[in-house]
Write a protein that holds these residues in place. Structure first.
Motif, short mmCIF file in Angstrom:
data_model
loop_
_atom_site.label_atom_id
_atom_site.label_comp_id
_atom_site.label_asym_id
_atom_site.label_seq_id
_atom_site.Cartn_x
_atom_site.Cartn_y
_atom_site.Cartn_z
N VAL A 107 0.76 -1.31 -0.04
CA VAL A 107 0.01 0.03 -0.06
C VAL A 107 0.95 1.36 0.03
O VAL A 107 0.28 2.25 -0.02
N SER A 108 2.05 1.30 -0.03
CA SER A 108 2.97 2.44 0.10
C SER A 108 3.31 3.01 1.35
O SER A 108 2.40 3.85 1.87
N SER A 109 4.23 2.71 2.13
CA SER A 109 4.66 3.55 3.41
C SER A 109 5.06 4.76 3.35
O SER A 109 4.62 5.87 3.80
N THR A 110 5.50 4.96 2.01
CA THR A 110 6.20 6.56 1.85
C THR A 110 4.97 7.06 1.45
O THR A 110 4.95 8.18 1.83
N GLY A 111 4.15 6.44 0.65
CA GLY A 111 2.91 7.47 0.37
C GLY A 111 2.18 7.71 1.45
O GLY A 111 1.57 8.96 1.73
N HIS A 112 1.89 6.68 2.65
CA HIS A 112 1.14 7.02 3.52
C HIS A 112 1.89 8.19 4.67
O HIS A 112 1.32 8.75 5.16
N LEU A 113 3.07 7.97 4.53
CA LEU A 113 3.90 8.66 5.46
C LEU A 113 3.57 10.32 4.87
O LEU A 113 3.56 11.20 5.84
N ILE A 114 3.79 10.60 3.61
CA ILE A 114 3.68 11.80 2.97
C ILE A 114 2.16 12.28 3.33
O ILE A 114 1.95 13.48 3.75
N LEU A 115 1.27 11.50 3.02
CA LEU A 115 0.05 12.02 3.08
C LEU A 115 -0.53 12.11 4.66
O LEU A 115 -1.05 12.96 4.88
N THR A 116 -0.08 11.19 5.86
CA THR A 116 -0.37 11.62 7.25
C THR A 116 0.37 12.72 7.71
O THR A 116 0.12 13.40 8.57
N GLY A 117 1.66 13.02 7.01
CA GLY A 117 2.60 14.16 7.38
C GLY A 117 1.74 15.50 6.91
O GLY A 117 1.93 16.47 7.76
N GLU A 118 1.06 15.48 5.78
CA GLU A 118 0.37 16.60 5.40
C GLU A 118 -0.89 16.89 6.51
O GLU A 118 -0.90 17.81 6.94
N LEU A 119 -1.42 15.92 6.83
CA LEU A 119 -2.48 15.96 7.72
C LEU A 119 -2.13 16.48 9.23
O LEU A 119 -2.99 17.31 9.74
N LEU A 120 -1.11 15.85 9.48
CA LEU A 120 -0.38 16.33 11.00
C LEU A 120 0.08 17.61 10.75
O LEU A 120 0.85 18.03 11.92
N GLY B 103 13.44 -7.89 -9.54
CA GLY B 103 14.17 -6.73 -9.51
C GLY B 103 13.75 -5.52 -10.26
O GLY B 103 13.70 -4.31 -9.90
N LEU B 104 13.58 -5.91 -11.69
CA LEU B 104 13.19 -4.99 -12.66
C LEU B 104 11.83 -4.25 -12.13
O LEU B 104 11.48 -3.14 -12.24
N SER B 105 10.94 -5.27 -11.60
CA SER B 105 9.65 -4.53 -11.26
C SER B 105 9.74 -3.44 -10.18
O SER B 105 8.99 -2.72 -9.85
N GLN B 106 10.67 -3.87 -9.48
CA GLN B 106 11.25 -2.88 -8.04
C GLN B 106 11.44 -1.58 -8.50
O GLN B 106 11.02 -0.72 -7.73
N ILE B 107 11.88 -1.40 -9.63
CA ILE B 107 12.17 -0.07 -10.25
C ILE B 107 10.91 0.90 -9.98
O ILE B 107 10.88 2.25 -9.96
N LEU B 108 9.66 0.38 -10.34
CA LEU B 108 8.39 1.07 -10.44
C LEU B 108 8.32 1.87 -9.25
O LEU B 108 7.64 2.86 -8.96
N ALA B 109 8.66 1.08 -8.01
CA ALA B 109 8.59 1.68 -6.63
C ALA B 109 9.34 2.89 -6.26
O ALA B 109 9.05 3.48 -5.30
N LEU B 110 10.23 3.19 -7.35
CA LEU B 110 10.84 4.53 -6.85
C LEU B 110 9.82 5.90 -6.85
O LEU B 110 10.32 6.65 -6.44
N TRP B 111 8.74 5.30 -7.65
CA TRP B 111 7.86 6.58 -7.63
C TRP B 111 7.15 6.24 -6.36
O TRP B 111 6.47 5.32 -6.06
N PRO B 112 7.04 7.57 -5.56
CA PRO B 112 6.50 7.51 -4.21
C PRO B 112 4.97 6.85 -4.45
O PRO B 112 4.16 7.80 -5.04
N GLY B 113 4.22 6.13 -3.67
CA GLY B 113 2.92 5.69 -3.71
C GLY B 113 3.02 4.42 -4.44
O GLY B 113 1.80 4.00 -4.36
N PHE B 114 3.87 4.02 -5.09
CA PHE B 114 3.54 2.89 -6.00
C PHE B 114 3.58 1.50 -5.16
O PHE B 114 3.08 0.54 -5.31
N SER B 115 4.65 1.73 -4.09
CA SER B 115 4.64 0.51 -3.26
C SER B 115 5.86 -0.52 -3.52
O SER B 115 5.77 -1.26 -4.65
N ARG B 116 6.92 -0.52 -2.89
CA ARG B 116 8.01 -1.38 -3.01
C ARG B 116 7.40 -2.94 -3.01
O ARG B 116 7.60 -3.82 -3.82
N SER B 117 6.67 -3.15 -1.70
CA SER B 117 6.15 -4.47 -1.46
C SER B 117 4.95 -4.94 -2.73
O SER B 117 5.06 -6.04 -3.17
#
Length: 272
Positions: free
Chosen positions: A22-35, A158-172
């Motif tokens: 679900v993207s930790s980076t994305g969630h941290l950015i969004l909750t950071g905005e809210l807080l 590993g190639l698919s993991q490159i997509l997760a460099l975009w915040p919100g995409f989710s490495r997992s």
């Protein structure tokens, strides 16, 4: 006291989402905005609590990690650093190399232009679509446990993991979906994702920390320690629970959650 509440909330968010698709980076950015917790110190704090989550998975998989690093077995055919017929360091290297290389090349661009609420929402939606696509198009399972993963499968994941460099995409999300597309089952894809996350995240977090450690101060030690501990505990519980949940509900419900989150945040926050 207020800053410790923020620390606990962000620690929970990091621990819950770091290894879920679900993207930790994305969630941290969004909750950071809210807080209202943004800026250089917030970014440094996020790096520190990520290390807490990494520690949790490293301890959970310590036998496998130490097995990969057992230099005493050397290059023997059975067991050891580069043993054939089982997960070894070559699998790990070729799985993390593509994203690490692209991360180094694009680090400044990513940090400058992609760390915002709007780009995160895009990542949540596109990443969710990729996960649904993987569920629909997954190939015949040829790796139902970690030691059956081939070098080719590791590289393609590993190639698919490159997509997760975009915040919100989710490495997992990217690596588990990538695993399904190349022939692993859900559990194996998730466990491989957890293991390659350790060197990947240590390298990325360490690099970011070297560039931002000056934003730390003695007064922040308690604040950072609380977030680290909360992230560690929650990540431990999340990883154990997620493996069981993933085998039951697969990836699609997580993708739907991402769509709902993106829609709600856009409608109530960005649109307003």
């Amino acid at each position: 006291m207020e800053k410790y509440i923020v620390s606990i909330i962000q620690g929970i968010v990091e621990g819950l989402t770091e290894f879920l698709p679900v993207s930790s980076t994305g969630h941290l950015i969004l909750t950071g905005e809210l807080l209202g917790f943004t800026g250089n110190k917030a970014e440094t704090f996020e790096i520190v609590i990520q290390l807490g989550a990494i520690l949790a998975v490293a301890i959970l998989y310590w036998r496998r990690v130490f097995g990969l690093l057992d230099w005493r077995k050397g290059f023997k055919a059975e067991g050891g650093l580069f043993a054939k017929g089982q997960l070894n360091l070559i699998h790990i290297f070729i799985a993390i190399f593509p994203a690490m290389l692209m991360g180094l090349l694009l680090h400044k661009v990513i940090k400058t232009y992609l760390f915002s609420s709007s780009t995160v929402l895009i990542g949540l939606v596109i990443g969710g679509l990729f996960m649904i696509y993987a569920e629909k198009r997954k190939t015949k399972e040829t790796a139902i446990e970690l030691d059956q993963i081939t070098y080719k499968q590791a590289f393609l994941i590993g190639l698919s993991q490159i997509l997760a460099l975009w915040p919100g995409f989710s490495r997992s999300g990217a690596t588990i979906a990538g695993g399904l597309l190349v022939g692993t089952n859900h559990k194996t894809a998730a466990e491989f994702s957890f293991i390659i996350a350790i060197p990947m995240m240590v390298a990325a977090s360490g690099y970011d920390l070297l560039k931002s450690y000056q934003f730390l101060s003695v007064n922040d030690i308690g604040f950072f320690v609380v977030g680290f501990i909360v992230s560690f505990i929650v990540a431990w519980l999340a990883v154990v629970s997620f493996l069981k949940l993933l085998q039951k509900i697969k990836l699609t419900p997580f993708a739907i959650y991402r769509f709902i989150l993106a829609a709600l945040f856009w409608f109530f926050i960005l649109r307003g």
